[in-house]
Design an enzyme around this catalytic site. Structure first.
Site, PDB file in Angstrom:
ATOM      1  N   GLU B 192       5.154  -1.595   8.686  1.00  0.00           N
ATOM      2  CA  GLU B 192       3.756  -1.653   9.086  1.00  0.00           C
ATOM      3  C   GLU B 192       3.232  -3.015   8.662  1.00  0.00           C
ATOM      4  OE1 GLU B 192       1.697   0.766  10.475  1.00  0.00           O
ATOM      5  OE2 GLU B 192       3.345   2.173  10.793  1.00  0.00           O
ATOM      6  N   CYS B 231      -5.057  -4.827   7.630  1.00  0.00           N
ATOM      7  CA  CYS B 231      -4.162  -5.165   8.738  1.00  0.00           C
ATOM      8  C   CYS B 231      -4.812  -4.919  10.093  1.00  0.00           C
ATOM      9  CB  CYS B 231      -2.875  -4.355   8.627  1.00  0.00           C
ATOM     10  SG  CYS B 231      -3.168  -2.599   8.416  1.00  0.00           S
TER      11      CYS B 231
END
Lengths: 535, 464
Positions: B192, B231
């Site tokens: 991720e 993110c």
């Protein structure tokens, strides 16, 4: 070489400085000559006899550049392109079956039926499934939304990954090349296929047929051996699907890691068969034979590797094998046209070594004959080889079948699990319901079959792939489409009902309301709102 | 560490973690952990990142509670084998796909959402029946300490272990290192990562009420979560030239309402995690051309590690701020002649984790979906896709691969084992050698599922 002495990653991987792929020394033979002569400019060959051009890192870069341009231009994304290519592949298989069978006979002495069914028919079936279901697979999947994001709607959209690499194996060179390519095409990708050089006739034929039938600007076949594969692996791919062995898989994955490329690894392992006593022995034996010697003479990733049965039953099983083997292959199996040969002298030597090991050579109870000149080893059964022998620690991948005896059948699960690795498949023959349940619950493998062997490969609704050392990822049917797709989550929101509680300035009231929203219960939301209005 | 891993393997081998009751017990214990230690978690997040309680609840505690409850309620369903369809040819047979745990799994979590990014994957790994080694990031030391001390008090020590330490994870560079290490063991990996997540804004800005909502969601989505250190935070905005000033003015307005008028009065916003990140962000502004493009904010407080919300208008496209993931409170706004150019602009950069698009133009939405590639796409909002358990959360290309959240977490930590049950009868003789033309014809028809053809063949009306 991918891992030469000078390769920057070799020390990091702590692998042998010099890599030899197991199939390097293949027997020289007359090159397969295609029936039609073609002026092929769209595939690159690097066979020993005809080095027209060297396929190096620059060549690989050019290939990827061209495919990226095709992909960026949107060529591969439309439903029409995908279905045209799949139809073309179907036609390719239908119109060239004799050539395919001939090439497989050249490379593997594969019996016509095995070629027609396990290579041609299976690829055709895979095309047909993809063609039939493609529209449905391409459609976005609706996803539920909850109170937290109310009002909203959501879906999951499948999009192609981009430019993908399929590295195939030598034992089912058509099936293992084209089945993944079908998935890649169905998902809308541009593809490079690197067939195995260990099956040179089929590699050459694949390259020629792909150039003739498929869209050359989006689907390419690159032939060659280790240097060509290394050149390809230095490029950035959006996914790599590799079929082969664990050693090379580590190299592929390490190369992929440099570009953060996800991989699917279809490897192998020692696929065990547990045989209970209260069964239809003849049917069980035949099904094991079909999965073992009937599948490229044991040279298949899901072939039964070894058998576990009880001490009291072992002899019966051996006798049944002897009987059925003779029924299928005759008294002298070397004369049977229904057995593939060992692919090359390297593998022949490897298998001979397994048989010649001191603690094993005396355990042969059937077969054991070898014909080195013709690369033939007879169907061979061994009884009670030691667990620490080579034949019981390495994947056999050949026509040798050891039988291990246990006191009670339940002990077989420990035998399998104690190996420390998970195989691609595991098989059980029994009518005992409890044993079936225990088998399914405790044996971890890519796939399991009860009362048969290998047939799960043909069922496209089952994911085909390994776990642990037998691999990662899966394909076949829709799983192929999914494997070569990115599943993009899409959330649609509107401008109405903007939840003030999200924004600063923050307060206790907002905190309580947020807690209630996350909780999801209307009651707590109302309570929080009332509390909010009070304060 | 080797001992811990050996113990985890042994625990897995005993089969304890496979039972549904063990998994549910651990998930309930995790809920208890969060419920009973909310204050400690608030404190740790405040200490590490200056997060306010609402932000901590919204982005960390609330997420974990929701995720654990959701998994608890769905676990039985997720664990059930999925039936497979089989063609008549296989009759009688049964096919199913059974999820089973992978074994011993490793979770590296990051510092920006130190509770969520540690515990959410943990929920998935536990639900799938694995033993777990969790490595929280040492760059959020209070949270790391909290997790290291509290998890053993609530969860099964023999199956779930926490080890402190760990580098800055989440970047492609570290992703490569992890993947290379995993390659040695053929360990599958979920990465991720991040990327430059763009927000496209079209002429919905011409509508004042929609412009307000858009601005709020951009501001809330940029500086709300960990002051842009997320993110999925909006990295930069794309807007048409003629609407840029409207956007900037509205965004400025909401920055002031949400976070205060200036650096000294800043509130409801986190701080930069440490000196290294602070310097990195300050350096992005050092380029004179970049500094000249600042239209709001830009002030920094090195002692408190605070950078005020900063807007830049058209910094040079080759500057670092436009090529590296910002991961901080700086928001470049890039103007285009025509908003449709945003697609090409986005495609010139690596695939981001998410693309945000504020538009009501259905054609434009379709173009964005089909002509760009990103982990996910959210229309007319920011960040909230993270809350949807039914949507897979993950990247593509440089933003990562694999996914989790909801059932995707369960699946990510499971092996889907296919199981085929066959009966001894009926037997298909054509399966076995010696081969004949009849058997070949039979099998060809069988593989094509041509039942009618098979009947004709067997009754002699069709030649082999």
């Amino acid at each position: 070489m991918i891992l030469s002495q000078k390769h920057p990653d070799s020390h990091a991987l702590n692998t042998p400085q010099k890599l030899t792929l197991p199939h390097r020394h293949y027997r020289r033979r007359r090159s397969y000559r295609p029936k039609k002569s073609q002026n092929n400019v769209n595939h690159v060959m690097a066979s020993e006899e005809e080095k027209k051009s060297v396929f190096d890192v620059e060549s690989a870069k050019e290939v990827v550049k061209e495919l990226r341009a095709s992909f960026a231009a949107g060529k591969t994304k439309s439903y029409e392109w995908r279905s045209t290519q799949l139809n073309a592949m179907l036609k390719m298989m239908e119109e060239n079956e004799p050539q395919i069978v001939a090439a497989l006979r050249d490379d593997l002495s594969k019996p016509e039926l095995e070629s027609s069914i396990y290579e041609v028919a299976m690829v055709k079936s895979s095309c047909r499934v993809a063609l039939k279901k493609l529209k449905h697979w391409i459609m976005p999947e609706k996803a539920k939304t909850s109170l937290i994001t109310f009002p909203s709607s959501a879906e999951i959209v499948s999009e192609p990954l981009g430019v993908v690499l399929v590295i195939s194996a030598w034992n089912y060179p058509f099936l293992l090349s084209l089945d993944p390519v079908i998935g890649a095409i169905a998902a809308g990708n541009a593809v490079v296929l690197k067939p195995s050089e260990i099956a040179p006739a089929t590699s050459l034929l694949l390259a020629r047929l792909a150039a003739d039938y498929l869209d050359r600007s989006c689907i390419k076949v690159v032939e060659g051996a280790v240097p060509e594969t290394s050149a390809l692996l230095e490029q950035k791919w959006d996914k790599i699907l590799y079929t082969g062995n664990g050693r090379v898989a580590r190299i592929v994955m390490a190369a992929a890691a440099k570009h953060l490329t996800p991989v699917v690894l279809e490897l192998g392992g020692k696929c065990p068969v547990i045989v209970d006593s209260d069964i239809n022995l003849q049917v069980a034996t035949r099904r094991i034979i079909a999965g073992k010697w009937g599948c490229n003479n044991g040279q298949a990733c899901i072939s039964p590797d070894y058998i576990i049965t009880t001490k009291s039953y072992a002899q019966k099983l051996v006798d049944s094998f002897k009987c059925e083997l003779e029924r299928f292959y005759g008294k002298n199996p070397f004369e049977s046209k229904d057995l593939s040969r060992i692919v090359n002298s390297n593998h022949f030597a490897r298998l001979s070594k397994l048989l010649d090991e001191d603690k094993v050579s005396g355990k042969i109870v059937h077969g054991g004959e070898r014909d080195e000149a013709n690369l033939r080893i007879a169907p061979t059964i061994l009884l009670d080889v030691p667990q620490d022998s080579l034949i019981m620690t390495e994947e056999i991948f050949g026509p040798l079948l050891p039988i291990i005896q246990v006191d009670k059948l339940e002990d077989s699960f420990d035998v399998i699990n104690s190996s420390g690795t998970k195989p691609l498949a595991a098989y059980l023959f029994t009518n005992n319901k409890k044993l079936k349940e225990k088998f399914v619950a405790t044996v971890s493998a890519g796939g399991l079959v009860v009362n048969d062997t290998t047939v799960h490969l043909a069922e496209h609704t089952l994911p085909f792939g390994g776990v642990g050392d037998s691999g990662m990822g899966a394909y076949h049917g829709k799983f192929s489409f999914d494997t070569f797709s990115h599943k993009k989550a899409v959330l649609y929101r509107g401008f109405a009902c903007d939840a003030f509680v999200r924004y600063p300035p923050y307060s206790r009231g907002k905190l309580r309301l947020l807690e209630a929203l996350f909780n999801g219960s209307f009651f707590s939301i109302i309570r929080a709102l009332l509390g909010w209005f009070k304060s | 560490m080797e001992e811990s891993i050996a113990e985890l393997r042994e625990t897995f081998r005993t089969g304890t973690t496979k039972s549904v009751s063990w998994r549910k017990k651990q998930l309930r214990a995790l809920l208890d952990l969060v419920n009973e230690n909310e204050d400690s978690i608030f404190q740790a997040l405040d200490q590490d990142l200056g997060k306010s309680r609402v932000e901590s609840y919204r982005d960390e505690i609330g997420i974990i509670k929701k995720s654990a409850s959701y998994s608890l309620s769905c676990l039985d369903k997720w664990m059930a084998p999925k039936k497979g369809e089989l063609p008549l040819l296989f009759f009688p047979a049964k096919a199913e796909v059974m999820p089973e745990p992978l074994g011993v799994v490793l979770i590296f979590s990051s510092w920006n959402f130190p509770i969520t990014v540690a515990l959410d994957p943990l929920i998935g790994a536990i639900s799938a029946g694995n033993t777990v080694l969790l490595k929280p990031s040492e760059l959020a030391p209070a949270c790391m300490s909290f997790l290291t001390q509290t998890i053993p008090r609530y969860l099964d020590n023999k199956a779930i272990k926490v080890i402190g330490g760990g580098a800055d994870v989440g970047s492609p560079r570290v992703g490569r290192l992890v993947l290379t290490a995993a390659a040695k063991y053929l360990t599958p990996v979920t990465l991720e990562l991040g990327g430059k997540c763009p927000a496209i804004v079209d002429n919905t800005l011409s509508n004042p009420s929609k412009a307000k909502v858009t601005a709020k969601r951009i501001v809330g989505g940029k500086w709300g979560p960990c002051t842009g250190q997320a993110c999925i935070a909006i990295d930069y905005v794309l807007v048409e030239e003629k609407l840029a000033s409207t956007l900037i003015e509205t965004v400025k307005k909401y920055i002031k309402i949400f976070y205060g008028d200036n650096l000294k009065e800043l509130k409801s916003i986190s701080r930069i995690v440490n000196q290294l990140q602070f310097q990195r962000l300050v350096n992005l502004l050092k380029d004179p051309h970049v500094a000249a493009s600042v239209v709001y904010g830009g002030s920094v407080d090195e002692e408190k590690l605070v950078i005020e919300p900063t807007i830049l208008l058209d910094p040079p496209l080759d500057s670092e701020i436009m090529n590296e993931e910002i991961f901080g409170p700086l928001l470049p706004i890039i103007t285009l002649k025509n908003i449709e150019e945003s697609i090409e602009f986005i495609n010139s950069k690596p695939n981001p984790l998410v693309i945000y698009a504020f538009t009501e133009n259905e054609t434009f939405k379709k173009r964005i979906l089909s002509e760009t590639s990103s982990g996910s796409v959210t229309f007319n909002d920011s960040m909230v896709q993270f809350l949807c358990d039914s949507l897979p959360f993950g990247g593509v290309g440089q933003s990562g691969f694999g996914r989790y959240h909801g059932k995707y977490s369960f699946d990510t930590f499971s092996h889907e084992k296919s199981v085929l049950h066959r009966a001894f009868y009926p037997e298909l003789e054509p399966r076995y050698p010696p081969w004949t033309n009849f058997k070949l014809a039979f099998l060809k028809l069988a593989y094509a599922l041509d039942y009618f053809g098979l009947i004709l063949l067997m009754s002699g009306f069709r030649k082999s």
